[in-house]
Design a protein around this motif. Structure first.
Motif, PDB file in Angstrom:
ATOM      1  N   GLN A 156     -19.521  18.579  36.321  1.00  0.00           N
ATOM      2  CA  GLN A 156     -20.196  19.766  36.190  1.00  0.00           C
ATOM      3  C   GLN A 156     -19.843  20.832  35.123  1.00  0.00           C
ATOM      4  O   GLN A 156     -20.586  21.186  34.462  1.00  0.00           O
ATOM      5  N   VAL A 157     -18.610  20.728  34.736  1.00  0.00           N
ATOM      6  CA  VAL A 157     -18.102  21.557  33.685  1.00  0.00           C
ATOM      7  C   VAL A 157     -18.236  21.128  32.528  1.00  0.00           C
ATOM      8  O   VAL A 157     -18.840  21.528  31.330  1.00  0.00           O
ATOM      9  N   LEU A 158     -18.479  19.702  32.209  1.00  0.00           N
ATOM     10  CA  LEU A 158     -18.361  18.964  31.033  1.00  0.00           C
ATOM     11  C   LEU A 158     -19.307  17.795  31.356  1.00  0.00           C
ATOM     12  O   LEU A 158     -19.281  16.776  31.520  1.00  0.00           O
ATOM     13  N   PRO A 159     -20.888  18.276  31.370  1.00  0.00           N
ATOM     14  CA  PRO A 159     -22.023  17.271  31.740  1.00  0.00           C
ATOM     15  C   PRO A 159     -21.728  15.986  30.629  1.00  0.00           C
ATOM     16  O   PRO A 159     -22.613  14.847  31.017  1.00  0.00           O
ATOM     17  N   ARG A 160     -21.505  16.290  29.429  1.00  0.00           N
ATOM     18  CA  ARG A 160     -21.463  14.933  28.449  1.00  0.00           C
ATOM     19  C   ARG A 160     -20.571  14.003  28.623  1.00  0.00           C
ATOM     20  O   ARG A 160     -20.569  12.925  27.936  1.00  0.00           O
ATOM     21  N   VAL A 161     -19.509  14.399  29.497  1.00  0.00           N
ATOM     22  CA  VAL A 161     -18.231  13.138  29.743  1.00  0.00           C
ATOM     23  C   VAL A 161     -19.090  12.002  30.282  1.00  0.00           C
ATOM     24  O   VAL A 161     -19.584  12.026  31.360  1.00  0.00           O
ATOM     25  N   LYS A 162     -18.617  11.160  29.933  1.00  0.00           N
ATOM     26  CA  LYS A 162     -18.914   9.654  30.255  1.00  0.00           C
ATOM     27  C   LYS A 162     -17.994   8.688  30.666  1.00  0.00           C
ATOM     28  O   LYS A 162     -18.060   8.033  31.645  1.00  0.00           O
ATOM     29  N   THR A 163     -16.665   8.854  29.893  1.00  0.00           N
ATOM     30  CA  THR A 163     -15.637   7.861  30.215  1.00  0.00           C
ATOM     31  C   THR A 163     -14.155   8.648  30.320  1.00  0.00           C
ATOM     32  O   THR A 163     -14.116   9.586  29.645  1.00  0.00           O
ATOM     33  N   ILE A 164     -13.550   8.387  31.473  1.00  0.00           N
ATOM     34  CA  ILE A 164     -12.555   9.495  31.583  1.00  0.00           C
ATOM     35  C   ILE A 164     -11.134   8.202  31.817  1.00  0.00           C
ATOM     36  O   ILE A 164     -11.034   7.533  32.545  1.00  0.00           O
ATOM     37  N   ALA A 165     -10.269   8.766  31.159  1.00  0.00           N
ATOM     38  CA  ALA A 165      -8.843   7.961  31.107  1.00  0.00           C
ATOM     39  C   ALA A 165      -8.125   8.713  32.259  1.00  0.00           C
ATOM     40  O   ALA A 165      -7.756   9.641  32.055  1.00  0.00           O
ATOM     41  N   ALA A 166      -7.606   7.699  33.340  1.00  0.00           N
ATOM     42  CA  ALA A 166      -7.161   8.488  34.494  1.00  0.00           C
ATOM     43  C   ALA A 166      -5.818   8.053  34.294  1.00  0.00           C
ATOM     44  O   ALA A 166      -5.205   6.551  34.509  1.00  0.00           O
ATOM     45  N   ILE A 167      -4.494   8.730  34.359  1.00  0.00           N
ATOM     46  CA  ILE A 167      -3.139   8.488  34.218  1.00  0.00           C
ATOM     47  C   ILE A 167      -2.466   8.666  35.512  1.00  0.00           C
ATOM     48  O   ILE A 167      -2.459   9.871  36.000  1.00  0.00           O
ATOM     49  N   GLY A 168      -1.840   7.551  36.244  1.00  0.00           N
ATOM     50  CA  GLY A 168      -1.297   7.772  37.156  1.00  0.00           C
ATOM     51  C   GLY A 168      -0.166   6.703  37.287  1.00  0.00           C
ATOM     52  O   GLY A 168       0.055   5.784  36.498  1.00  0.00           O
ATOM     53  N   ASP A 169       0.568   6.609  38.493  1.00  0.00           N
ATOM     54  CA  ASP A 169       1.985   5.780  38.543  1.00  0.00           C
ATOM     55  C   ASP A 169       1.177   4.217  39.070  1.00  0.00           C
ATOM     56  O   ASP A 169       0.297   4.220  39.710  1.00  0.00           O
ATOM     57  N   LEU A 170       2.127   3.266  38.643  1.00  0.00           N
ATOM     58  CA  LEU A 170       1.798   2.020  38.951  1.00  0.00           C
ATOM     59  C   LEU A 170       2.035   1.536  40.389  1.00  0.00           C
ATOM     60  O   LEU A 170       1.199   1.067  41.059  1.00  0.00           O
ATOM     61  N   GLU A 171       2.969   1.827  40.960  1.00  0.00           N
ATOM     62  CA  GLU A 171       3.328   1.697  42.328  1.00  0.00           C
ATOM     63  C   GLU A 171       3.366   2.613  43.417  1.00  0.00           C
ATOM     64  O   GLU A 171       3.594   2.403  44.560  1.00  0.00           O
ATOM     65  N   ALA A 172       3.326   4.005  42.937  1.00  0.00           N
ATOM     66  CA  ALA A 172       3.393   4.882  43.801  1.00  0.00           C
ATOM     67  C   ALA A 172       2.143   4.835  44.899  1.00  0.00           C
ATOM     68  O   ALA A 172       1.004   4.723  44.760  1.00  0.00           O
ATOM     69  N   ASP A 173       2.511   4.980  45.967  1.00  0.00           N
ATOM     70  CA  ASP A 173       1.533   4.956  47.173  1.00  0.00           C
ATOM     71  C   ASP A 173       0.286   6.066  46.945  1.00  0.00           C
ATOM     72  O   ASP A 173      -0.949   5.946  47.261  1.00  0.00           O
ATOM     73  N   SER A 174       0.790   6.959  46.621  1.00  0.00           N
ATOM     74  CA  SER A 174      -0.195   8.308  46.380  1.00  0.00           C
ATOM     75  C   SER A 174      -1.086   8.071  45.145  1.00  0.00           C
ATOM     76  O   SER A 174      -2.495   8.174  45.174  1.00  0.00           O
ATOM     77  N   SER A 175      -0.293   7.507  44.276  1.00  0.00           N
ATOM     78  CA  SER A 175      -1.551   6.958  42.938  1.00  0.00           C
ATOM     79  C   SER A 175      -2.348   5.878  43.242  1.00  0.00           C
ATOM     80  O   SER A 175      -3.710   5.905  42.941  1.00  0.00           O
ATOM     81  N   LYS A 176      -1.778   5.002  44.045  1.00  0.00           N
ATOM     82  CA  LYS A 176      -2.721   3.730  44.521  1.00  0.00           C
ATOM     83  C   LYS A 176      -3.886   4.444  45.297  1.00  0.00           C
ATOM     84  O   LYS A 176      -5.142   3.948  45.044  1.00  0.00           O
ATOM     85  N   ALA A 177      -3.619   5.333  46.208  1.00  0.00           N
ATOM     86  CA  ALA A 177      -4.837   5.885  47.014  1.00  0.00           C
ATOM     87  C   ALA A 177      -5.618   6.827  46.273  1.00  0.00           C
ATOM     88  O   ALA A 177      -6.866   6.649  46.243  1.00  0.00           O
ATOM     89  N   ALA A 178      -5.161   7.461  45.275  1.00  0.00           N
ATOM     90  CA  ALA A 178      -5.845   8.190  44.388  1.00  0.00           C
ATOM     91  C   ALA A 178      -6.786   7.631  43.349  1.00  0.00           C
ATOM     92  O   ALA A 178      -7.816   8.043  43.253  1.00  0.00           O
TER      93      ALA A 178
END
Length: 331
Positions: A156-178
């Protein structure tokens, strides 16, 4: 007569001395396993919350703390050391540290209170918000379940955004769920999500350095020990690449390079958890205390970062924000 009076007075004095009303209160000992300095404000919140509840540090309560500096092996070693010292409770922060501490205290059933965890229920770390036989309770930051809302706001804030790079942990349960929730939400919103799974703080920062405007339109922070401990470095790289960076805690949005956040505060979550710790110290089993959600979730926009990367927030978006991070204007 005087002899009898002396006996009566002595007996009364003995009763007075042993009266439970004046026996010195127990000094509680609370061990703190801090995963990294990034979460130090949670400890500040806890201590201030306990002070507000009447606990004087050094008198009524003593805190024993070890900063694991992002090392899970050290988290485990610290927990084992603390368990051997038999504290009244152990306090920690983050899903990753909670998993380590909860597992290491399973046998001893040492009460564990967490001040902020991304989603212990959603990640499968605990069975539910109320688990009668559990020795663990605390405050969830809701960062996993809020992933959907955060992506919706980013769109909503950035309607022109199409591709998003999401950075999270490889092994953390929280990252996997997110990551799972983020990928599902991205499809619903017509966005392309590029997951970047990291194995250390350094890996997170190096990965962020490789993201350019050709690769993505924005960077999105996924809950995780390494991704969050690298948030300052990621924000710096996002600013250099002039890419919007979506974070989720009050402490994150104040960092130069962070653009918007929707979430709670480590400090406030820690302060809220003091109420749970107080009950545990008074004898209530953790399993009888439901895991709590944060009392305050806010949308915060960093206007200074927007100017730095050449973005303008629409008036309707600015009016929706609970807070704006903006340098004081010259008179």
């Amino acid at each position: 007569m005087r002899h009898c009076r002396r006996i009566i007075l002595a007996a009364a004095a003995a009763l007075f001395v042993t009266s439970p009303q004046i026996v010195a209160a127990k000094q509680h000992r609370v061990a703190i396993v801090l995963p990294d300095e990034e979460w130090a404000s949670s400890v500040v919140g806890l201590k201030e919350g306990m002070t507000a509840l009447g606990y004087a540090e050094g008198k009524d309560i003593v805190y024993l703390m070890d900063d694991a500096r992002g090392d899970q092996t050290r988290m485990l070693e610290s927990t084992k050391k603390f368990v051997a010292e038999k504290p009244d409770a152990i306090y920690t922060v983050t899903n990753t540290a909670l998993k380590v501490v909860a597992d290491a205290t399973h046998a001893s059933k040492t009460p564990v209170i967490f001040g902020s965890a991304s989603g212990p229920v959603e990640s499968g770390l605990v069975r539910g918000y109320v688990t009668p036989d559990s020795h663990v309770t605390g405050v969830t930051s809701g960062s996993i379940e809020l992933v959907q809302k955060r992506l919706e706001i980013l769109k909503q804030v950035l309607p022109r955004v199409k591709t998003i790079a999401a950075i999270g942990d490889l092994e953390a349960d929280s990252s996997k769920a997110a990551f799972r929730l983020a990928e599902e939400t991205a499809r619903q919103l017509g966005l392309k999500l590029k997951p970047i799974r990291v194995t250390s703080r350094e890996h997170a920062i190096e990965s962020a350095k490789k993201i350019t405007a050709k690769d993505a339109d924005a960077i999105f922070l996924i809950p995780g020990l390494y991704s969050v401990s690298a948030v300052t470095g990621i924000a710096a790289q996002a600013k250099n690449a002039r890419l919007p960076f979506g974070v989720y805690q009050l402490e994150h949005i104040k960092i130069p390079g962070a653009l918007l956040s929707y979430g709670s505060s480590y400090y406030l979550d820690g302060k809220q958890s003091a109420g749970l710790l107080d009950k545990v110290l008074k004898g209530v089993p953790p399993g009888q205390l439901p895991i709590e959600r944060p009392r305050q979730v806010q949308l915060i926009l960093n206007v200074d970062t927007a100017k730095d990367i050449g973005i303008s927030f629409r008036p309707d978006i600015l009016s929706r924000a609970d807070e704006l991070i903006e340098a004081a204007k010259s008179p």
